[in-house]
Design a protein around this motif. Sequence first.
Motif, short mmCIF file in Angstrom:
data_model
loop_
_atom_site.label_atom_id
_atom_site.label_comp_id
_atom_site.label_asym_id
_atom_site.label_seq_id
_atom_site.Cartn_x
_atom_site.Cartn_y
_atom_site.Cartn_z
N ARG A 28 -1.91 0.47 0.21
CA ARG A 28 -2.84 -0.22 1.30
C ARG A 28 -1.76 -1.15 2.24
O ARG A 28 -1.62 -0.71 3.52
CB ARG A 28 -3.64 -1.10 0.90
CG ARG A 28 -4.48 -1.88 2.05
CD ARG A 28 -5.32 -0.97 2.87
NE ARG A 28 -6.17 -0.12 2.28
CZ ARG A 28 -6.65 0.98 2.49
NH1 ARG A 28 -6.10 1.56 3.15
NH2 ARG A 28 -7.54 1.43 1.91
N THR A 29 -0.69 -1.70 1.74
CA THR A 29 0.38 -2.33 2.51
C THR A 29 1.53 -1.34 2.96
O THR A 29 2.17 -1.89 3.80
CB THR A 29 0.84 -3.41 1.72
OG1 THR A 29 1.46 -3.05 0.34
CG2 THR A 29 -0.38 -4.56 1.04
N THR A 31 3.31 1.76 5.05
CA THR A 31 3.03 2.42 6.33
C THR A 31 3.46 3.87 5.92
O THR A 31 4.67 4.12 6.27
CB THR A 31 3.87 1.77 7.36
OG1 THR A 31 5.21 1.77 6.95
CG2 THR A 31 3.45 0.56 7.82
N THR A 103 -3.84 -8.14 6.53
CA THR A 103 -4.16 -8.22 8.01
C THR A 103 -5.37 -7.34 8.20
O THR A 103 -5.99 -7.48 9.29
CB THR A 103 -3.03 -7.83 8.79
OG1 THR A 103 -2.63 -6.56 8.40
CG2 THR A 103 -2.02 -8.63 8.62
N THR A 104 -5.71 -6.44 7.22
CA THR A 104 -7.12 -5.56 7.41
C THR A 104 -7.79 -5.52 6.11
O THR A 104 -7.09 -5.88 5.25
CB THR A 104 -6.42 -3.99 7.67
OG1 THR A 104 -5.74 -3.30 6.66
CG2 THR A 104 -5.63 -3.81 8.98
N THR A 105 -8.75 -4.97 6.34
CA THR A 105 -9.63 -4.82 5.00
C THR A 105 -9.01 -3.95 3.92
O THR A 105 -8.19 -2.93 4.24
CB THR A 105 -10.92 -4.28 5.16
OG1 THR A 105 -10.90 -2.80 5.90
CG2 THR A 105 -11.67 -5.17 6.31
N HIS A 109 -10.13 1.19 5.38
CA HIS A 109 -9.03 1.19 6.39
C HIS A 109 -8.24 2.61 6.45
O HIS A 109 -7.82 2.95 5.45
CB HIS A 109 -8.10 -0.16 6.12
CG HIS A 109 -6.93 0.10 7.12
ND1 HIS A 109 -7.18 -0.33 8.49
CD2 HIS A 109 -5.43 0.17 7.00
CE1 HIS A 109 -5.81 -0.26 9.01
NE2 HIS A 109 -4.97 0.09 8.27
N ASP A 110 -8.06 3.23 7.43
CA ASP A 110 -7.35 4.25 7.85
C ASP A 110 -6.06 3.78 8.71
O ASP A 110 -6.20 3.27 9.50
CB ASP A 110 -8.02 5.56 8.59
CG ASP A 110 -9.15 6.17 7.72
OD1 ASP A 110 -9.22 5.96 6.79
OD2 ASP A 110 -10.27 6.58 8.55
#
Length: 135
Positions: A28-29, A31, A103-105, A109-110
């Motif tokens: 998730r974290t 990129t 910073t996002t759910t 999250h895509d």
Amino acid sequence: MKRLGLGGLFFAWLYGVPFLLVVGLIRRTSTPYTPTRDAAQAFGATTDALLTAGLVLNAALPAAGLLLAALSGEPTWRRHFGWALGGMVLVYLGVALAGSMATTTLIGHDPADQESDPPVGHCVPISGGRGCPGG
């Protein structure tokens, strides 16, 4: 046989759940290089599956282990799974802390795709008297 099964259940919770959650949080974290929107959605769906499986198994494995240990009359495993219920709460608090710092759910999250914008093939007039170049 029942001790082996209860031990396997306990160690699946002890090592499997944190593995799924750590891998999901790392994904998730990160990129990732996702060249298209479909690849970004597939990456997000896999990450969501890992995090969801980790969270569901975090509740299911200690509860099932405590129930099976109580039914089979194993006081040692009952005590282990009783402590695992406390550990389950700590794992949920850790995931909630990670989710509040993100910073996002965490789930749903895509990541952004790396696809370049398509070239503009026609003129779009802008208001204010400026027309398209060349007429």
